[in-house]
Design a protein around this motif. Structure first.
Motif, mmCIF file in Angstrom:
data_model
loop_
_atom_site.group_PDB
_atom_site.id
_atom_site.type_symbol
_atom_site.label_atom_id
_atom_site.label_comp_id
_atom_site.label_asym_id
_atom_site.label_seq_id
_atom_site.Cartn_x
_atom_site.Cartn_y
_atom_site.Cartn_z
ATOM 1 N N HIS A 1 -7.125 -3.370 -0.151
ATOM 2 C CA HIS A 1 -8.579 -3.286 -0.199
ATOM 3 C C HIS A 1 -9.174 -4.637 -0.552
ATOM 4 C CE1 HIS A 1 -12.617 -2.200 -1.658
ATOM 5 N NE2 HIS A 1 -12.521 -1.216 -0.789
ATOM 6 N N SER B 1 -12.689 -1.732 3.142
ATOM 7 C CA SER B 1 -12.519 -0.290 3.335
ATOM 8 C C SER B 1 -12.067 0.068 4.737
ATOM 9 C CB SER B 1 -13.813 0.438 2.996
ATOM 10 O OG SER B 1 -14.874 -0.080 3.761
ATOM 11 N N TRP C 1 -9.706 1.996 5.855
ATOM 12 C CA TRP C 1 -8.781 2.957 5.270
ATOM 13 C C TRP C 1 -7.626 3.289 6.186
ATOM 14 C CZ3 TRP C 1 -9.844 2.339 0.632
ATOM 15 C CH2 TRP C 1 -11.148 2.290 0.152
ATOM 16 N N TRP D 1 -9.107 6.115 -3.611
ATOM 17 C CA TRP D 1 -9.845 4.911 -3.995
ATOM 18 C C TRP D 1 -11.161 5.289 -4.665
ATOM 19 C CZ3 TRP D 1 -9.528 -0.200 -4.644
ATOM 20 C CH2 TRP D 1 -10.721 -0.921 -4.737
#
Length: 329
Positions: free
Chosen positions: A82, A87, A89, A108
């Motif tokens: 990160h 972000s 993901w 997170w």
DNA sequence: AAGTCACTCAACCGCAGGACG
DNA sequence: GCGTCCTGCGGTTGAGTGACT
């Protein structure tokens, strides 16, 4: 105008899945495999949107998924990733076999972000808050804006960053994730506590501490997150940029004095090394935030950088004496 | 015991991009 | 080149649950 809905929303079931519905999906996939998800609900006898079926499968029913809690190694990996790419993901999840982007995102948002905040680290930029405040003041030049920044940080930490993630870093990260799905990938993250992470690969992040994962609110020495990113192909010629959280924390007036001492002690084994190359930073300048600039020498000398932070912190404290006490997460 | 609050996580939403005709 | 369909993605929501008063 806009896109028509993928299915008739009024005639499809929404909400939590039942065991029967799960069984239908599993039975169908076992026989036919995954294919056109828009057709699967009908073929499987489900009154669900195809998109919903796909999500249920990818996030929960897939047999390769882990359903246990995240390990410290996984958590550190998430934090490190990160910090590099933000972000993204799905990209982060590809580094964690058995985890989905939804898993990583939820973990997170519910755990790791709060943990960083408690430690005085901006979860967006992964920088100490005091440093962000200094930089923000440099941009605006007035205390009132800084006060607003502090207020915003306290109320909505996820949206308060004044800095953006490095697109160059993201490009490099993405390039390494396009053909991998697990630890045996071109991009590796090393952690001495997990032999799977040991890297002999072109690109790796090495971790020498689990400070972040110990997640305490009492000592900021735990924020000495570390990683190194190297690309041996160019590493021999590339300038090495070393980043230590401790360097920032040393100048972080939010830290108790003995915590700072601990940081000094931990810095020897805790550092983040960026080996920059043209892929990582094609601008040839400090575009990858001041994180990378501390020891690069191309932007600031190490001592002047630290001195600058110290000066800014002192200046900030003189103007906002109660500022740091206000961080009460 | 009941109500409230905070937290977690499964699921949804809308958008973007790729594949294909 | 264009339109449609499908998939992937990230942000957001809300039901469920446990802790607390």
């Amino acid at each position: 105008m806009g896109r028509p809905p993928c299915c008739d929303k009024s005639n499809v079931k929404k909400g939590l899945w039942t065991a029967e519905e799960d069984a239908k999906i599993l039975a169908y996939v076992a026989i036919h495999g995954v294919g056109n998800w828009s057709l699967i609900p009908k073929k499987a006898g489900l009154n669900r949107c195809g998109k919903s079926c796909r999500l249920r499968w990818t996030n929960y029913l897939r047999p390769d998924l882990k359903h246990d809690s995240f390990s410290p190694q996984e958590e550190e990996l998430i934090i490190q990733c990160h910090g590099i790419i933000g972000s993204r993901w799905s990209s982060i999840a590809r580094k964690l076999p058995g985890r989905t982007d939804n898993d990583v995102k939820n973990h997170w948002n519910t755990k790791l972000k709060k943990r960083l905040m408690k430690m005085g680290i901006d979860p967006v930029t992964h920088k100490p808050v005091s440093q962000l405040l200094s930089e923000f003041r440099n941009i605006n030049g007035h205390g009132t804006s800084s006060e607003n920044f502090v207020r915003d940080f306290k109320t909505e930490p996820s949206n308060n960053s004044i800095l953006t993630q490095s697109n160059s870093a993201w490009e490099m990260f993405r390039n390494t994730t396009s053909h991998e799905s697990n630890y045996n990938s071109p991009m590796m993250f090393t952690n001495p506590t997990s032999s799977e992470f040991q890297a002999t690969t072109p690109f790796h992040i090495s971790s020498h501490s689990n400070h972040l994962l110990n997640g305490t609110t009492s000592s900021c020495s735990s924020s000495s997150s570390s990683a190194s990113i190297t690309q041996p192909n160019q590493g021999a010629q590339a300038p090495v940029t070393t980043f230590c959280w401790s360097d920032f924390l040393l100048s972080d007036p939010a830290l108790p004095l003995d915590s700072q001492t601990q940081v000094v002690g931990s810095s020897a084994t805790s550092n983040l090394t960026f080996v920059q190359n043209e892929n990582f930073n094609s601008q040839g300048e400090c575009s990858s935030q001041k994180i990378a600039s501390k020891a690069s020498g191309s932007c600031h000398s190490a001592s002047s950088f630290v001195d600058e932070i110290l000066d800014k912190d002192q200046e900030m404290l003189s103007q906002f004496p109660q500022l740091l006490n206000d961080f009460d997460y």
